[in-house]
Each structure stands twice: as C-alpha cells, then as structure tokens.
Enzyme design. Structure first.
Site, mmCIF file in Angstrom:
data_model
loop_
_atom_site.group_PDB
_atom_site.id
_atom_site.type_symbol
_atom_site.label_atom_id
_atom_site.label_comp_id
_atom_site.label_asym_id
_atom_site.label_seq_id
_atom_site.Cartn_x
_atom_site.Cartn_y
_atom_site.Cartn_z
ATOM 1 N N ASP A 101 0.859 -1.163 0.000
ATOM 2 C CA ASP A 101 0.000 0.000 0.000
ATOM 3 C C ASP A 101 0.913 1.237 0.000
ATOM 4 O O ASP A 101 2.110 1.137 0.278
ATOM 5 C CB ASP A 101 -0.889 -0.032 1.241
ATOM 6 N N ASP B 239 -1.552 -0.776 6.007
ATOM 7 C CA ASP B 239 -1.757 -0.144 7.312
ATOM 8 C C ASP B 239 -3.198 -0.184 7.794
ATOM 9 O O ASP B 239 -3.481 0.299 8.888
ATOM 10 C CB ASP B 239 -1.319 1.327 7.253
ATOM 11 N N ASP C 91 -0.256 5.189 0.868
ATOM 12 C CA ASP C 91 -0.566 6.159 1.923
ATOM 13 C C ASP C 91 -0.741 5.462 3.271
ATOM 14 O O ASP C 91 -1.549 4.544 3.395
ATOM 15 C CB ASP C 91 -1.849 6.914 1.582
#
Length: 221
Positions: free
Chosen positions: A14, A177, A16
């Site tokens: 991922d 995240d 961001d």
C-alpha cells in the site's frame, strides 16, 4: 528477512499510511477545495481520520463534515474535481517517507523480489510521488484506485498483481496499514503484514487480523 517472507515471491505495498505520510498534502488540497466552495477548511487532524478509501470518499467525508449532511452528487462532483486539481498541482512537497520504508524497498529489490504498489489513490498521482522520492524504478507494477473496476478492499487488484507476475496468490505478501489492505489480502489469498502507524480510522490494526505486525518496514529485511 522477516519469517513471513519465507516462500514469498512477490510483495505488494500500500502507499498512503504504509510507505508515506501524505496527509499534510492531502489536507492542503482538501481545504483548498472546501474554501473554493465557500466552506470552512477542515484541517489536517480531521483529514487524517478520513484517509483510506480513495479521493472521492475523502471528499465525501470532508463535505459531509462541512455541510453537516450527506453531500448531493453535484456538491461531491465539484468538491472532488477541486480536490484533484489542487492535489495534482502539488502532491508531494509536504509528504514524507516513513522511517524504514526506503530500507525495506531497497533491501527487497536487492534480493530480487518483484514489488508492486497497490493504492486507492488515483493512478495519476503515483508517478509524481514516487519520482519525488527516487522510488519509481522499485516497482514492477503500480495500480491506483481507478486502474481496475474495483479497488481495495476488493481482492481484484491483488489478484491482478499475482496474475501479472505469474505467481500463485499464496506466494504473495500484502503490506498495508488498514483493515482495507488486510481484507483485500485475505480475500485474495495473500499473506498479510501490517504496520501500526498509518491510517486505520482509529482502530488498532492488530485487531484486523494480519499475519504479523512490524513497527518499522525495515524489519522486513
């Protein structure tokens, strides 16, 4: 290497909240779009809580907060287009790599592991950000939220990664995240590694069921 990498042949990241903290730039663009519409700016703290499902959802949350109700399609279209314009002019001047991100990417690349980037951010913003950090050559495949008909938490982008590299999903690792990354990884049959410092809407990422959590991506290598 981290034990979760045993037998792994492709690693998908991922962007961001995992590799970069992009909220300072996102917040500037969100606030500029709101002001263009005659609304009060939201500020970085609130924008940080809204990131994670792509730019359209980000602006929907920002407009709902500013208006006190769900925005109409017209409000959302105007707000989203404004955001895209402001963010596109300056997507990375305030954005920073998280500690350990460069070490992880450099180390995995040095070991010959193919890397993919799978983000819900619009595809057009990926290259300027990666180029700003000198990371554009690290990834063999980059997918944005508008690259395919579905985005995370759908497994479609991750299954596309496995197919692109001609690797079975069980030999792929998703690193993210948020619960959306973990859900996408689980549905695709990937192993899932999480970091605890990103954007998960206040929910501890450990509660979302990853295979492992690392405090720093440097622990991968």
């Amino acid at each position: 290497m981290h034990p979760l990498l045993d037998g792994i042949r492709v690693v998908a990241f991922d962007l961001d909240g995992t590799l970069i903290d992009s909220v300072p730039d996102l917040a500037v663009a969100v606030d500029a779009a709101l002001v263009d519409l005659g609304l009060a700016p939201a500020g970085e703290v609130r924008v940080r809580a809204w990131v994670g499902n792509g730019s359209l959802k980000l602006m929907e949350r920002a407009l709902a907060d500013a208006l006190g109700s769900t925005p109409t399609s017209d409000w959302l279209e105007r707000g989203h287009q404004g955001f895209l314009g402001h963010y596109g002019r300056d997507p990375a001047s305030r954005t920073r790599l998280y500690p350990g991100a460069r070490e992880a990417l450099d180390g995995l690349r040095a070991r010959g592991l193919p890397l993919a980037l799978v983000t819900n951010k619009p595809f057009a913003f990926i290259a300027p950000i990666l180029e700003g950090f000198g990371l554009e050559k690290h990834f063999g495949l980059c997918l944005g939220g508008d690259s395919l008909p579905e985005k995370k938490p759908s497994p479609v982008p991750l299954l596309h990664v496995a197919s692109h590299f001609q690797v079975v999903p069980e030999a792929c690792l998703m690193v993210g995240d948020s619960r959306h990354d973990i859900a996408a990884g689980r549905r695709a049959g990937f192993r899932v590694l999480a970091v605890p410092y990103g954007y998960n809407h206040g929910e501890p990422v450990r509660d979302c069921g990853p295979d492992a959590v690392v405090e720093s991506l440097a622990e991968l290598v």
